[in-house]
Design a protein around this motif. Structure first.
Motif, mmCIF file in Angstrom:
data_model
loop_
_atom_site.group_PDB
_atom_site.id
_atom_site.type_symbol
_atom_site.label_atom_id
_atom_site.label_comp_id
_atom_site.label_asym_id
_atom_site.label_seq_id
_atom_site.Cartn_x
_atom_site.Cartn_y
_atom_site.Cartn_z
ATOM 1 N N ILE A 1 69.355 -54.225 23.720
ATOM 2 C CA ILE A 1 68.952 -52.851 23.389
ATOM 3 C C ILE A 1 68.087 -52.214 24.469
ATOM 4 O O ILE A 1 68.220 -51.025 24.768
ATOM 5 C CB ILE A 1 68.271 -52.774 21.996
ATOM 6 C CG1 ILE A 1 68.105 -51.294 21.596
ATOM 7 C CG2 ILE A 1 66.926 -53.483 21.967
ATOM 8 C CD1 ILE A 1 67.963 -51.049 20.126
ATOM 9 N N LEU B 1 66.931 -50.902 14.803
ATOM 10 C CA LEU B 1 68.016 -50.209 15.482
ATOM 11 C C LEU B 1 68.965 -51.210 16.135
ATOM 12 O O LEU B 1 70.190 -51.102 16.047
ATOM 13 C CB LEU B 1 67.396 -49.282 16.536
ATOM 14 C CG LEU B 1 68.203 -48.111 17.061
ATOM 15 C CD1 LEU B 1 68.738 -47.274 15.915
ATOM 16 C CD2 LEU B 1 67.321 -47.245 17.961
ATOM 17 N N ALA C 1 70.831 -45.329 28.892
ATOM 18 C CA ALA C 1 71.073 -44.079 28.162
ATOM 19 C C ALA C 1 69.878 -43.140 28.254
ATOM 20 O O ALA C 1 69.908 -42.068 27.660
ATOM 21 C CB ALA C 1 71.392 -44.380 26.700
ATOM 22 N N ARG C 2 68.841 -43.533 28.973
ATOM 23 C CA ARG C 2 67.617 -42.732 29.109
ATOM 24 C C ARG C 2 67.074 -42.320 27.743
ATOM 25 O O ARG C 2 66.974 -41.142 27.408
ATOM 26 C CB ARG C 2 67.879 -41.480 29.951
ATOM 27 C CG ARG C 2 68.291 -41.741 31.378
ATOM 28 C CD ARG C 2 67.103 -42.131 32.249
ATOM 29 N NE ARG C 2 67.455 -42.178 33.667
ATOM 30 C CZ ARG C 2 67.974 -43.235 34.295
ATOM 31 N NH1 ARG C 2 68.206 -44.365 33.625
ATOM 32 N NH2 ARG C 2 68.258 -43.182 35.584
ATOM 33 N N LEU C 3 66.751 -43.331 26.937
ATOM 34 C CA LEU C 3 66.208 -43.102 25.598
ATOM 35 C C LEU C 3 64.953 -43.943 25.423
ATOM 36 O O LEU C 3 65.031 -45.172 25.493
ATOM 37 C CB LEU C 3 67.217 -43.552 24.529
ATOM 38 C CG LEU C 3 68.340 -42.646 24.056
ATOM 39 C CD1 LEU C 3 69.132 -43.376 22.972
ATOM 40 C CD2 LEU C 3 67.803 -41.329 23.527
ATOM 41 N N ASN C 4 63.825 -43.321 25.220
ATOM 42 C CA ASN C 4 62.627 -44.061 24.825
ATOM 43 C C ASN C 4 62.720 -44.340 23.331
ATOM 44 O O ASN C 4 62.760 -43.405 22.535
ATOM 45 C CB ASN C 4 61.366 -43.229 25.080
ATOM 46 C CG ASN C 4 60.901 -43.336 26.517
ATOM 47 O OD1 ASN C 4 61.484 -44.077 27.314
ATOM 48 N ND2 ASN C 4 59.863 -42.588 26.855
ATOM 49 N N LEU C 5 62.757 -45.601 22.963
ATOM 50 C CA LEU C 5 62.851 -45.932 21.539
ATOM 51 C C LEU C 5 61.447 -46.137 20.979
ATOM 52 O O LEU C 5 60.546 -46.570 21.690
ATOM 53 C CB LEU C 5 63.685 -47.200 21.354
ATOM 54 C CG LEU C 5 65.089 -47.155 21.960
ATOM 55 C CD1 LEU C 5 65.779 -48.510 21.782
ATOM 56 C CD2 LEU C 5 65.922 -46.061 21.316
ATOM 57 N N LYS C 6 61.316 -45.829 19.709
ATOM 58 C CA LYS C 6 60.025 -46.086 19.067
ATOM 59 C C LYS C 6 59.910 -47.591 18.856
ATOM 60 O O LYS C 6 60.803 -48.201 18.264
ATOM 61 C CB LYS C 6 59.967 -45.381 17.701
ATOM 62 C CG LYS C 6 59.897 -43.867 17.817
ATOM 63 C CD LYS C 6 59.517 -43.255 16.462
ATOM 64 C CE LYS C 6 59.626 -41.750 16.500
ATOM 65 N NZ LYS C 6 61.037 -41.289 16.397
ATOM 66 N N ALA D 1 69.225 -48.910 26.297
ATOM 67 C CA ALA D 1 68.375 -47.732 26.100
ATOM 68 C C ALA D 1 67.941 -47.165 27.450
ATOM 69 O O ALA D 1 67.855 -45.948 27.638
ATOM 70 C CB ALA D 1 67.144 -48.091 25.262
#
Lengths: 94, 492, 480
Positions: free
Chosen positions: A4, A23, A11-16, A8
């Motif tokens: 993940i 997730l 995909a340039r997504l900061n996940l919480k 992430a």
């Protein structure tokens, strides 16, 4: 396997942090579910294009667009006619 | 009584405009009033500007002589909020487009305005049309007019609820895996997903480009046909847009005799995973079809079992790429951080909701190096298999029949814990998107006070057959114009 | 010590000379106000879709045919996914598995005159990215998307080059072909043609390919040469020292004349290519390809052969004229109008190119081909002499008038008035008694001197035939 943090980042997504593991589990479950496709015999399938249509073409006729301000000002961060971004170091097609 | 006017169908409004008994302004005011009355409870709309609607209505009254013959003259049409409208917010139900105001109109919006329609507000949806309940909207869910403790379906839940609650006669939705048909079924109205390419996608914010289609939601089949007259055209700005080889004329199709048509009942949609009451309800409807002279027989479409897994590879893959443009640089909110990579990740991390993030992650993964062949390519081949199988079925049948959904409207929160459970809501609808064929959901009765939907599947450009059958069925069955509970509440 | 052999393959990006962008109608033009040439499509606003510019495809096919490629009847657009502020959609529309052209070739000549064939693996079409500006911005960069979405073609060769000279010859020929076809202006300094060599070395006589380095930031033909030469030395030294080479991308620093590390292969991006669902497969049926073939401009080699035949030129002259499509275009336009190929060729190669070299380009040269043709006509019809023509040409550089008008205004036309010429002749004879005597004693050559003096007296404007005749008559008369 599904990593993940690696995905992430791609995909340039900061996940919480508090939801990251949930997730990850959910995505893995979905991947487990779609795994069923591996058993489908597709050896007889030719090609995979869906449309038999040709794309539309455009004649090479330029259209002047006028004042860029109308298009630039909807951005949250601008400088004059340009979009502003934090410092970019390195190449584009990186 | 505003509802008396706002409950009129487009077809009825056309008659009233012709005879001069109603003005567009009166109709607009009635629809606004109904919306004002019910939407605080339903929450179908994300954006509506009453003053703008009224002033447009006045302009249409002024242009009566010029536009009176247009299919949608003076008809209020609500738009799902993933359809680009110049000067009017278009959020896609996402925080990442909060405050974004497009500078251009979608092809369908131009089609509506060319044909005299009155654009009427933007409706709620699951974020970027990803979901089956509107619970994924960043701006809160829409409620089902039949039971406000239940979802209206999704992702075009706002559009379906607005039509069902008689706020507007027609709304546009978009359908990638059932997002028009499933909410139409769950709210007791009619929804059509057209042949891929029949309606321009220019200005539809893409979720999964090869599956997305805009389509109408309405309470009468005539209204569906009228809408197609206005929005089905070959748009040079959409390379996947096509001309209907049968040349439109959807209204004429309604009078076609249905006697002698052949229909198939795919066993796959009447067995496991389908609520027995739903099965019974659809099979009852089939009896009515038989009485109308349609020959119905059971058939089998084994590949359709793979629809859902194929969809959950292809749609997220396309979505992961389609949603890459939301980076906060050219429009939309932007995180204020000094590093560019962090700016991307923070903007997108806080802008996208959980389901959207899930699908982006899933799609990014299935396209990533080393996994492409096993996932994406395999799913594309399965998709081809499904398409071939359906094409073959249509050599034998004029249309196919199935339930639209496995069950009636579910309660809020019932399926949010497990994404896979939510995905199964679309088990009956996804096949049509994968094959690019039209499918129409029509009400076929109530189950414990909640609407059930029957889905008619047609071959490519088979819209006319589906509309004709639907019209005959609804006239014969008494399922025309089912009134949701909230309207009855209102009269108390 | 091991002797190494150079192995190079190159990727060339060439900007296509279309009027509008590849997927929208914005002008394909540079130097304008930032973001002036943008629209919702190239700004990647939510919901927009690409529509292919027909002319871009046709230009690509022209190039493909010229490079002896197979033009595929079906090709596909693919998305190359990566995040960068100059890439509005977060992906570049390119081609991956099924490019428009494959399997081409071009023959190159080494410095020792040896010819070899370079195979071209593929030519595909893609969109360019925008531009980032860093100067004068303290905490960030600025984005100008005027270039975003303009058409590019990418030409990829097989690793067939074995010497720097071959690469240089390939690039020279390719540039010339693209300019002849009006597909690309080939300006490496301005980035309209960019070249990325993949460079490796291997022990001479071995087959296996070495570890390759991709070299970026090559902004001139010279930089291509220097960069490859530098890499050969760098890689050879490393191998000689027993070090291992890494597959990496390096940049060329033109000022320092050295390459620097940009990234190693492990950091390579995962582009997640997949077919673009917004664009159905591109179909190029044989009728369309044939139509393109028919409208394709003549290529350098056949054109040279033709002009030799058509205008009666020799090989050397033809080489000079064909070195640039702009020169040969200029020449042919002028020669057709003038009706004299040889004379026009001499003027183009002489006065015209000399004047162009002094500053400017042939495209912006003030004497357009039709005016040169008029000048050549004046010489052909005997209206002015070659000497006078040079004077007229000088005046044409600063005057917009026709050569005819200049001759008229400056009184430079040939004088055929026998009386005026006879007066000049009489003067020459009286001023040069010694030379007249020599001629009469049989020194025929002196006649040339006398005529020359006469012409000088007439300021070069005398009709040479009349002057000759009158001079002879006058000298013979003095014998009596």
């Amino acid at each position: 396997m599904f990593d993940i943090q690696k995905i992430a980042k791609l995909a340039r997504l900061n996940l919480k942090p508090e939801t990251e593991s949930e997730l990850s589990t959910q995505v893995k479950n979905i991947l487990g579910y779609v795994e069923a496709l591996q058993a489908v015999d597709t050896s007889t399938v030719e090609g995979y294009g869906l449309s038999d249509a040709s794309p539309h073409f455009r004649p090479d006729e330029p259209v002047e667009r006028g004042d860029p301000e109308l298009r630039v000002r909807i951005s949250a961060r601008t400088q004059g006619d340009l979009f502003f971004v934090p410092k970019v170091i390195g190449e584009g097609d990186a | 009584m505003p509802e008396a006017i706002s409950a009129l169908s487009a077809t009825e409004l056309r008659v009233a405009y012709r005879s001069g008994t109603l003005s567009v302004r009166e109709v607009a005011a009635a629809c606004l009033k109904q919306t004002e009355r019910l939407d605080p409870r339903i929450k179908a709309f994300l954006h509506i500007d009453p003053a703008a609607v009224l002033s447009r209505a006045v302009k249409l009254d002024e242009r009566r002589a010029e536009l009176i013959d247009s299919p949608l003259y003076g008809i209020p049409v609500a738009l799902k909020d993933n359809i680009s409208t110049a000067g009017t917010p278009t959020t896609c139900g996402s925080h990442i487009l909060e405050g974004y105001i497009p500078i251009y109109d979608a092809g369908v919006v131009e089609g509506l305005e060319r044909n005299g329609a009155l654009p009427f507000g933007k409706t709620n949806l699951d974020e970027f049309a990803m979901g089956s309940s509107t619970e994924n909207s960043a701006y809160g869910p829409t409620r089902n007019p039949w039971d406000t403790t239940r979802v209206p379906g999704g992702s075009s839940g706002g559009s379906a609820a607005a039509v069902s609650a008689r706020m507007v006669p027609i709304a546009l939705g978009s359908d990638t895996g059932g997002s028009i048909r499933q909410p139409a079924a769950l709210t007791g109205v009619i929804g059509l997903k057209c042949t891929y390419g029949l309606i321009s996608r220019y200005g539809l914010v893409a979720y999964a480009s090869s599956l997305d289609q805009i389509g109408p939601i309405a309470r009468s089949v005539e209204d569906i046909a009228l809408t197609l007259e206005a929005i089905a055209f070959n748009d040079p700005r959409d390379s996947t847009s096509l001309s209907d080889p049968r040349g439109g004329r959807y209204l004429n199709a309604l009078d076609r005799p249905v006697t002698g048509l052949r229909a198939g009942l795919p066993a796959e949609f009447f067995g496991e995973g389908i609520d027995p009451k739903m099965r019974t309800s659809v099979l009852e409807a089939v009896k009515t079809l038989e009485k109308l002279g349609i020959k119905v027989e059971e058939c089998s479409l084994p590949s359709l079992r793979h629809s859902l897994p194929a969809y959950y590879i292809l749609a997220p893959a396309e979505a992961s790429s389609n949603l890459a443009r939301f980076d906060g640089i050219r429009y939309g909110p932007s995180a204020d951080v000094p590093d560019i990579i962090e700016q991307y990740s923070a903007t997108r991390g806080s802008g996208f909701g959980a389901e959207t993030q899930r699908r982006i992650l899933l799609g990014t993964f299935v396209l990533s190096s080393g996994y492409y062949d096993a996932y994406y390519l395999k799913a594309m081949k399965v998709r081809r298999l499904i398409r071939n199988e359906l094409q073959k079925a249509f050599e034998k049948y004029d249309f196919l029949i199935s339930p639209t959904t496995p069950d009636t409207a579910f309660r809020f929160g019932e399926k949010t814990a497990d994404p896979l459970q939510m995905y199964l809501s679309d088990i009956c609808t996804i096949g049509a998107n994968l094959a690019g064929i039209p499918a129409l959901s029509i009400p076929c009765g109530l189950i414990e006070g909640l609407p059930a939907g029957m889905q008619l599947w047609g071959p490519h450009f088979g819209e006319r057959t589906l509309l004709g059958v639907a019209k005959s069925y609804l006239d014969a069955s008494g399922c025309n114009g089912l009134r949701p509970q909230i309207l009855k509440d209102g009269q108390l | 010590m091991t002797e190494y052999e150079l192995v190079v393959g190159i990727e060339i990006h060439a900007q296509l000379l279309t009027k509008s962008k590849l997927f929208c109608a914005c002008p394909n033009r540079f130097g304008d106000r930032p973001n002036a040439n943008t629209c919702p499509v190239c700004l990647a606003h939510p919901g927009v879709l690409p529509v292919v510019n027909r002319a871009a495809i046709e230009k690509l096919v022209k190039a493909g045919l010229a490079l002896n490629c197979k033009v595929n009847e079906i090709s596909r657009f693919a998305r190359k996914n990566y995040f960068y502020p100059d890439l509005p959609k977060g992906y570049q529309i390119s081609q991956y598995e099924m490019p428009v052209c494959t399997d081409g070739r071009l023959d190159v000549t080494d410095s020792d005159g040896k010819q070899r064939t370079i195979r071209i693996r593929r030519i595909h079409i893609e969109e360019d990215a925008g531009k980032l500006l860093h100067e004068g911005v303290r905490s960030g960069s600025l984005v100008d998307l005027n270039r975003a979405g303009t058409p590019l073609m990418e030409i990829v060769t097989e690793p067939d080059f074995r010497s720097v000279d071959e690469v240089y010859d390939f690039l020279t020929q390719l540039r010339r072909i693209l300019r002849y076809l009006k597909v690309c202006d080939g300006n490496m300094e301005e980035g309209s043609m960019r070249c990325e060599p993949n460079i490796s070395i291997r022990p001479r006589g071995t087959e296996a390919l070495g570890v390759k380095v991709e070299l970026k930031n090559i902004n001139s033909f010279k930089a291509a040469r220097r960069g490859i030469e530098y890499e050969v030395i760098r890689q050879t030294l490393m191998l000689d020292r027993g070090e291992k080479l890494r597959q990496e991308t390096r940049g060329w620093d033109e000022n320092k004349e050295e390459s620097f590390l940009m990234r190693v292969k492990e950091d390579a991006h995962d582009y997640r290519y997949f077919p673009d669902p917004d664009l159905p497969p591109l179909k190029l049926d044989s009728a369309w390809i044939e139509e393109i073939r028919k409208t394709t401009e003549e290529l350098p080699r056949p054109r040279k052969e033709r002009i030799i035949k058509e205008y009666g030129l020799n090989e050397a002259d033809a080489d000079v004229l064909c070195s640039e499509f702009a020169i040969i275009d200029y020449f042919e336009t002028a020669a057709r109008k003038a009706g004299d190929g040889k004379l026009t060729a001499n003027w183009v190669m002489g006065e015209v190119l000399r004047a162009v070299k002094a500053g400017g380009t042939i495209e912006s040269f003030p004497v357009r081909p039709d005016r040169l043709a008029e000048l050549v006509k004046l010489i052909r019809t005997g209206r002015i002499s070659s000497t006078i023509a040079k004077k007229v040409f000088e005046l044409m550089l600063t005057s917009p008038n026709s050569p005819e008008a200049i001759v008229e205004a400056e009184g430079l036309g040939i004088v055929s008035d026998e009386k005026a010429i006879a007066e000049a002749v009489a003067l020459i004879i009286s001023e040069n008694p010694e030379q007249v005597r020599q001629f009469l004693e049989g020194k025929d050559k002196v006649m040339g001197f006398l005529v020359g003096q006469g012409m000088k007296k007439m300021k070069g404007k005398a009709d040479p035939a009349i002057l000759n005749r009158l001079m002879k008559e006058a000298v013979e008369k003095s014998r009596a």
